[in-house]
Scaffold this active site. Sequence first.
Site, PDB file in Angstrom:
ATOM      1  N   SER A 136       0.842  -1.196   0.000  1.00 55.10           N
ATOM      2  CA  SER A 136       0.000   0.000   0.000  1.00 55.10           C
ATOM      3  C   SER A 136       0.886   1.258   0.000  1.00 55.10           C
ATOM      4  O   SER A 136       1.743   1.397  -0.873  1.00 55.10           O
ATOM      5  CB  SER A 136      -0.971  -0.040   1.186  1.00 55.10           C
ATOM      6  OG  SER A 136      -2.016   0.874   1.007  1.00 55.10           O
ATOM      7  N   ASP A 168      -8.492  -5.229  -4.637  1.00 53.49           N
ATOM      8  CA  ASP A 168      -7.809  -4.235  -3.803  1.00 53.49           C
ATOM      9  C   ASP A 168      -8.694  -3.023  -3.500  1.00 53.49           C
ATOM     10  O   ASP A 168      -8.540  -2.377  -2.471  1.00 53.49           O
ATOM     11  CB  ASP A 168      -6.544  -3.743  -4.528  1.00 53.49           C
ATOM     12  CG  ASP A 168      -5.273  -4.135  -3.804  1.00 53.49           C
ATOM     13  OD1 ASP A 168      -5.299  -4.192  -2.559  1.00 53.49           O
ATOM     14  OD2 ASP A 168      -4.251  -4.384  -4.475  1.00 53.49           O
ATOM     15  N   HIS A 196      -7.847  -5.452  -0.128  1.00 54.96           N
ATOM     16  CA  HIS A 196      -6.653  -4.690   0.209  1.00 54.96           C
ATOM     17  C   HIS A 196      -6.083  -5.198   1.545  1.00 54.96           C
ATOM     18  O   HIS A 196      -6.826  -5.399   2.497  1.00 54.96           O
ATOM     19  CB  HIS A 196      -7.024  -3.209   0.319  1.00 54.96           C
ATOM     20  CG  HIS A 196      -5.831  -2.303   0.372  1.00 54.96           C
ATOM     21  ND1 HIS A 196      -4.898  -2.271  -0.648  1.00 54.96           N
ATOM     22  CD2 HIS A 196      -5.406  -1.416   1.302  1.00 54.96           C
ATOM     23  CE1 HIS A 196      -3.968  -1.383  -0.338  1.00 54.96           C
ATOM     24  NE2 HIS A 196      -4.244  -0.862   0.841  1.00 54.96           N
TER      25      HIS A 196
END
Length: 555
Positions: free
Chosen positions: A211, A336, A455
Amino acid sequence: MELLGIFVAVAVLLEAVSAASLGVVYTEGGMVEGKNIRLGFRRHMDVFKGVPFADIPGRFEKPKRHPGWDGVLKANDYRERCLQVNMLMSDTRGSEDCLYLNIWVPHGRDVSTNLPVMVWIYGGGFLAGGSMGANFLSNFLYDGQEIADRGNVIVVTLGYRVGTLGFLSTGESDLPGNYGLWDQQAAIAWVHRNIRSFGGDPSNITLFGESAGGASVNFQTLTPHNKGMIRRAISQSGVALCPWGIIKNPRRIAEEVALKVNCPTDSRMAACLKMTDPALLTLAGKLHVQGSPDNPILQNLVLSAVVDGDFLPEEPSKLFHNAAEIDYIAGVNDMDGHLFTGMDIPTINSMVVDTPIEDLKRLLGAYTADKGKAGMEEAFNTYSSDWGAKPDRETIKKTAVAIGTDYIFLVPTQAALYMHANIATTGRTYSYLLSEPNRLGGLTTPYPRWMGCDHADDLQYVFGKPFATPLGYWPRHRYLSRYIIAYWTNFAKTGNPNQGDSEVPATWPEFKSDGHQYLEIHHNMDKSYVRQKMRMRYVHFWSSVLPSLPSLKTE
């Protein structure tokens, strides 16, 4: 039997006597001593927690070298994370004294030397996070033991400033920004200078992160300040080209923070902010978590990197030549965007409530705002082209997730891979898509039964949680974790995820600018999981079709 017992006792005694350990390690700041743990027969590990790599940082200043210490520093406990907002964004946690790193060094019969080094950079939207990760009953998410043991590599995790203290910028020299990135850079440089004392190879450092950490990894390969220090890099669900990676108008955010803490917004602003209570500053940079299709949560992620003329001399897209000799893996999870889109359009998570098509149009309208109605309509036509006359409830919900996934992560990642492959000299390029369904899919409210990989779902597998906490997982999760650790650590050793000490289930081809090959990663994967041209129609839309439409005139 008695004789056997004596043999066993002698073997245990001999092993205890010859337990491989680094003991006290000399670093540039002084001597450190960690804990030595036994992993198995003739296999031990030294763990160092809370080793300082820089001094307590000055407010809105670059990190400085640590002045050093006398005697032996006992590096047995994680240090506090950098000052940040708590989960509820109602208070702060952590400390300004936070520039420490943790090191895991595996040993066989003898003390290790010249091992590859993997340096982890955590995510958290540049707002939160810590070098040890989330903690559940003293089981820390970013514990490097499983990777280090299974892959025979040294693992390092580092702390860096986040939120206002890490990324606030006026866009001028009085508050240039990027302090958190400078912290990461100082840690990388420290590892490069000191890791040989821990049995590591300073010429073989691999960065990896997820991320905002994945974007950070990419930024560290693009800045000229790391020349010659990084050999390889892995970006999971985040690259420098993501729409949240760079703040376009940092001054506006600095002025908003200044007003919240009663500072002037003129030439006195920077001086006033530097003297303000750090907890108040941190709270003033918190995120508004109420998303909507017209105001997606992504557009509230306001603190991130800036093009400062120093750490980032130019826009990231113009800096890929600095990574030409670095081997690079980048990829995303197949859903995600779910975490974010679920905040913008909560109905996508309902099994019974329809998601209005109008909500998808509003979300696309927000993501294509500078192109006006024409941009939104072109986008909607692209995403609904294979719906047929009557799309069902699930199709519409999955399309909403796909829009978020493509815009926030997948398309920018493909663009970064393309740029890296295009400009690389000796550096190799690899692309992946993780498609393992979420473990809670269909079991709890936020996870519909059609859920793919959300995610941050990748973190547990990268850090070997199915092995460390086996009761929380099925055997299939251990297969997946084994595969990912094998690919990642092979890559750290050789620059090729297929070659190293660990067997892999499929040969992962390089990503080339013509074939765009990638590996789909899944617990049940085999040789057939090599694919090409990931979501090409949508990548083409966001990277070619949309930019070619006329922009609305802005003030």
